[in-house]
Each structure stands twice: as C-alpha cells, then as structure tokens.
Design an enzyme around this catalytic site. Structure first.
Site, mmCIF file in Angstrom:
data_model
loop_
_atom_site.group_PDB
_atom_site.id
_atom_site.type_symbol
_atom_site.label_atom_id
_atom_site.label_comp_id
_atom_site.label_asym_id
_atom_site.label_seq_id
_atom_site.Cartn_x
_atom_site.Cartn_y
_atom_site.Cartn_z
ATOM 1 N N LYS A 33 18.553 -16.826 -11.135
ATOM 2 C CA LYS A 33 18.601 -16.662 -12.598
ATOM 3 C C LYS A 33 19.146 -15.281 -12.968
ATOM 4 O O LYS A 33 20.281 -14.993 -12.683
ATOM 5 C CB LYS A 33 17.209 -16.922 -13.178
ATOM 6 C CG LYS A 33 16.525 -18.167 -12.606
ATOM 7 C CD LYS A 33 17.292 -19.457 -12.884
ATOM 8 C CE LYS A 33 16.593 -20.628 -12.199
ATOM 9 N NZ LYS A 33 17.295 -21.885 -12.344
ATOM 10 N N ARG A 54 19.226 -15.559 11.398
ATOM 11 C CA ARG A 54 18.084 -16.211 10.717
ATOM 12 C C ARG A 54 16.939 -15.217 10.569
ATOM 13 O O ARG A 54 16.194 -15.239 9.593
ATOM 14 C CB ARG A 54 17.633 -17.448 11.516
ATOM 15 C CG ARG A 54 16.297 -18.019 11.054
ATOM 16 C CD ARG A 54 16.063 -19.468 11.453
ATOM 17 N NE ARG A 54 16.374 -19.795 12.821
ATOM 18 C CZ ARG A 54 15.648 -19.418 13.886
ATOM 19 N NH1 ARG A 54 14.570 -18.684 13.739
ATOM 20 N NH2 ARG A 54 16.013 -19.778 15.107
ATOM 21 N N TYR A 59 6.627 -23.715 -14.084
ATOM 22 C CA TYR A 59 7.963 -24.304 -13.896
ATOM 23 C C TYR A 59 7.777 -25.661 -13.228
ATOM 24 O O TYR A 59 7.046 -25.769 -12.242
ATOM 25 C CB TYR A 59 8.814 -23.360 -13.031
ATOM 26 C CG TYR A 59 10.020 -24.027 -12.439
ATOM 27 C CD1 TYR A 59 10.998 -24.601 -13.263
ATOM 28 C CD2 TYR A 59 10.187 -24.129 -11.058
ATOM 29 C CE1 TYR A 59 12.095 -25.241 -12.714
ATOM 30 C CE2 TYR A 59 11.290 -24.763 -10.512
ATOM 31 C CZ TYR A 59 12.232 -25.323 -11.343
ATOM 32 O OH TYR A 59 13.315 -25.963 -10.802
ATOM 33 N N ASP A 117 5.176 -15.176 -10.949
ATOM 34 C CA ASP A 117 6.582 -15.569 -10.998
ATOM 35 C C ASP A 117 7.222 -14.746 -12.115
ATOM 36 O O ASP A 117 6.974 -14.980 -13.299
ATOM 37 C CB ASP A 117 6.688 -17.081 -11.262
ATOM 38 C CG ASP A 117 8.135 -17.576 -11.248
ATOM 39 O OD1 ASP A 117 9.041 -16.766 -11.500
ATOM 40 O OD2 ASP A 117 8.351 -18.779 -10.998
HETATM 41 N N1 PLP Z 1 10.637 -20.205 -11.051
HETATM 42 C C1 PLP Z 1 11.140 -20.335 -12.287
HETATM 43 C C2 PLP Z 1 10.414 -19.683 -13.436
HETATM 44 C C3 PLP Z 1 12.301 -21.061 -12.517
HETATM 45 O O1 PLP Z 1 12.777 -21.176 -13.778
HETATM 46 C C4 PLP Z 1 12.939 -21.695 -11.417
HETATM 47 C C5 PLP Z 1 14.155 -22.515 -11.602
HETATM 48 O O2 PLP Z 1 14.519 -22.883 -12.702
HETATM 49 C C6 PLP Z 1 12.388 -21.539 -10.136
HETATM 50 C C7 PLP Z 1 11.243 -20.783 -9.985
HETATM 51 C C8 PLP Z 1 13.015 -22.194 -8.926
HETATM 52 O O3 PLP Z 1 14.236 -21.579 -8.564
HETATM 53 P P1 PLP Z 1 15.403 -22.326 -7.777
HETATM 54 O O4 PLP Z 1 16.044 -23.277 -8.738
HETATM 55 O O5 PLP Z 1 16.313 -21.232 -7.304
HETATM 56 O O6 PLP Z 1 14.781 -23.077 -6.624
#
Ligand code: PLP
Length: 371
Positions: free
Chosen positions: A196, A47, A99, A171
């Site tokens: 992604k 962990r 998001y 992000d």
């Molecule tokens: N940030 C963005 C721009 C995203 O498109 C996403 C998911 O679609 C996330 C964060 C969150 O990622 P996760 O689905 O791995 O929790």
C-alpha cells in the site's frame, strides 16, 4: 534523525564496487563461502537473506523504531507468519472489522488449525477485557480500520495484552510510521502490507513484521520467514525501498486531500454518512488526534438511496478508478461490500476511497459530477 531523513537514507549506501548512488538489484540466489566455510559477507542463500531484503528490513526497523524486521512477499504472508508463530490452543482477540483478508485467514486457516479466536469491537475496552481468556496470547489491532475507519486506543489495548503476558500487534498499513508509531505507544509488533503506502505506486506486493524487541516470539516469525520462504524478490524489495524514499511527503499530501474530500462529502446532500477520523463528529476523532499526526488518505462514505445509487456513483467517476487496494498515487474508489462477499457487515451503500495525489479541485469536481 527525523522520519524524512530516515526515509531517504536508512538502508542506503553508495555501492562500494561502482560508486552507484542507486543500489544494485542482487539477483544471485547463492553467495560465496570463504575457505573456512563461513559466510563473511553475511549472506548464504537468498531465501534466508539477501542484500536488497536486508536494506529494506533495516529501513523499516528505523522508520517504526523497532529492533528487527522480517519482510514477506505480501501483507497477508506477513500476517500469517504471526499466527503461525502461535501454538494450537492459543487464543487470539481480533477486531470485528479487521481487514477482511485477515479475518478470512483466521476463520478459514487458523481456527481449523487449532487457534481459538474471538472477534470483538476493539474500540470498546470493556468488551476487549471481558473477552480475554487464560490462554489469550495475542491481541490484534488495526487502526484506522478497514473500511469503517474505527480508531483503536493502542496504549490501552497494549496494556490489557501485557497484563496477561500477551503480544499486542498493530496493523499500521493505513497510517504508516509517518502518521502513527505503534511501537512507541505500547505495541510489540507492527504489521505492514507494504503493497500500500510504503510501496506507494500500486506496482509491488509486499509485507513486513517489525518487532520492538528481537525476542523469542520474533525469532519464530524469522523462522517462518526463512524456512517457509514466503519472501519478497530482490526487485520487490528494491521497488518498495524506492517507494519509501518519498513516503513522508506523500502521506502529508494524501492526508490533506482526504480531509478536504471528507469535508466536501460531509456537506453533500446525497451523502448519508462520511467515515473519516479527521472530521470532528467521527467517534474516534479525539483519540486519532492524540495517536496520529494526520488522519491519512483513506475514507468511506454512504450514498443516500442504497446500493444501486452507490454503484451508479462508482460508474460515473472519471478520474477515480474503480479498483480495490489503496495507497498509490492515483485515486481509487470501490464498492466494498461486493468485494468482501456475502458475510460482510459493511453497509451496501458504502464506497471506500483511496485518495491519491491529484489536484484536490480535480478530485472534488469528479466526485461532485458523479454524485
Ligand atoms: N492489512 C491491511 C490493512 C490491508 O488493507 C491489506 C490489503 O488490502 C492487507 C493487510 C493485506 O496485504 P496484501 O494484499 O499485500 O496481502
């Protein structure tokens, strides 16, 4: 070193015990102590750290030009670790079109927990400036944004944050370090849903926070990671690192295909509006040209005739798959408003596409027949 070389080599070494070129997956949850009680090989308990996570974190630091990385079990777990490192009563500025999962985390978990949050149009610097309070500790940016592909000026927002001693987070999931380097443009932290483009094959969830400086705030994020334990498994780290090896080449191909599709949709009589920063009429085009190398593989478009027509187009595609998420080799298409729920501000005739690596003519033919 250039990013293509870093993507192949960072966090990679030949396994000293076998000579294996591909790193082994170290499943052990615990590691041997030496006679004096220390951990000379650096790992104690999985962990806290393990060899596969260490390799992934090292690679991500190199790609983003950061000094430290904390990897998580999902992008959302990584996002949470940042907000968990603030204190109740702190104020956060976040984009109105963040998001939807990030907005949901803020409104449903962190506002009840005590954070104050103001959602602003992050592309309007006057609005950002006016929303700053004495207790503003963090400004969250996401550029290009999801699903409207708005472009935020990273250096300007970072300046506003630094003026008041706040952190600026970017992000960078959609652009990836191949197309955009937020830490070089002033951001303090980069957030990734490695689920992604970094993973790149729609087969592993993950997230990461990369820090420009390993400061007190990052130490808190590290504590949330190691003590809270929302960490990726060794296999998750291995898969993500394998995906990263081809990231620069995939991002170029995603961007090339997406630009051609955006141009095709822009000329199509049954398409009302296309959202892609590579198109000259996009309001963020000039800024994207400055702070991105290419414009990425994501685009959205509004279909003339309303929600039913948009749904019909979605039902007729043969090569695109109707599914959420993005960044894999295969093209996906999604009616976004129905995914985001009743409070969404997304137009009801908007479709979002994650443009994959298929041949461009096949993709255009598929959209053409569906439209
Ligand atoms: N940030 C963005 C721009 C995203 O498109 C996403 C998911 O679609 C996330 C964060 C969150 O990622 P996760 O689905 O791995 O929790």
């Amino acid at each position: 070193m250039r990013i293509e070389t870093l993507a192949v080599h960072a966090g990679h070494s030949v396994d000293p015990s076998t000579g294996a070129i591909t790193p082994p997956i170290q499943l052990s949850t615990t590691f041997e102590r030496s006679e004096d009680g220390s951990y000379p090989r650096g790992h104690l308990y999985s962990r806290v750290s393990n060899p596969n996570r260490e390799a992934l974190e090292h690679c991500l630091s190199k790609l983003e030009g950061g000094s430290a990385t904390a990897a998580f079990a999902s992008g959302s777990a990584a996002t949470m670790s940042i907000f968990q490192s603030l204190s109740p009563q702190d104020h956060v500025l976040a984009p109105k079109d963040a998001y939807h999962g990030t907005a949901k985390l803020l409104t449903e978990i962190f506002i009840p927990w005590g954070l104050a949050v103001t959602f602003v149009d992050m592309t309007d610097l006057d609005q950002v400036h006016a929303a700053i309070r004495p207790n503003t500790k963090l400004i969250w940016t996401e550029t290009p944004s999801n699903p409207l592909l708005k472009i935020t000026n990273i250096p300007e927002v970072a300046n506003l944050a630094h003026h008041i001693g706040a952190q600026c987070v970017c992000d960078n999931t959609w652009a990836t370090p191949v197309l955009q380097r937020p830490l070089e443009q002033g951001a303090d932290l980069v957030l990734h849903a490695t689920t992604k483009y970094l993973g790149g094959h729609s087969d592993v969830l993950g997230g990461a926070v990369i820090a420009k400086v390993e400061d007190f705030f990052f130490q808190k994020i590290r504590t949330v990671q190691q003590t809270g334990g929302a960490v990726p498994s060794p296999f998750d780290c291995w898969l993500t690192l394998r995906g990263i090896r081809t990231l620069p080449y995939r991002m170029r191909a995603h961007s090339e295909n997406a630009l051609k599709i955006a141009q095709f949709l822009d000329q199509h009589p049954t398409v009302e509006k296309v959202y892609y920063p590579g198109l000259q009429q996009h309001p963020g085009h000039n800024l994207a040209n400055q702070q991105m190398k290419l414009f990425g593989g994501m685009l959205s478009f509004q279909v003339a005739g309303g929600q039913n027509r948009a749904m019909e187009v979605c039902s007729k595609v043969k090569l695109f798959t109707r599914a959420t998420s993005l960044g894999g080799t295969e093209s996906l298409i999604e009616h976004r408003a129905s995914m985001e729920g009743p409070k969404t501000q997304t137009p009801d005739n908007l479709l979002r596409a994650s443009v994959g690596l298929e041949h461009i003519e096949d993709l255009i033919e598929d959209l053409g027949q569906a439209l």
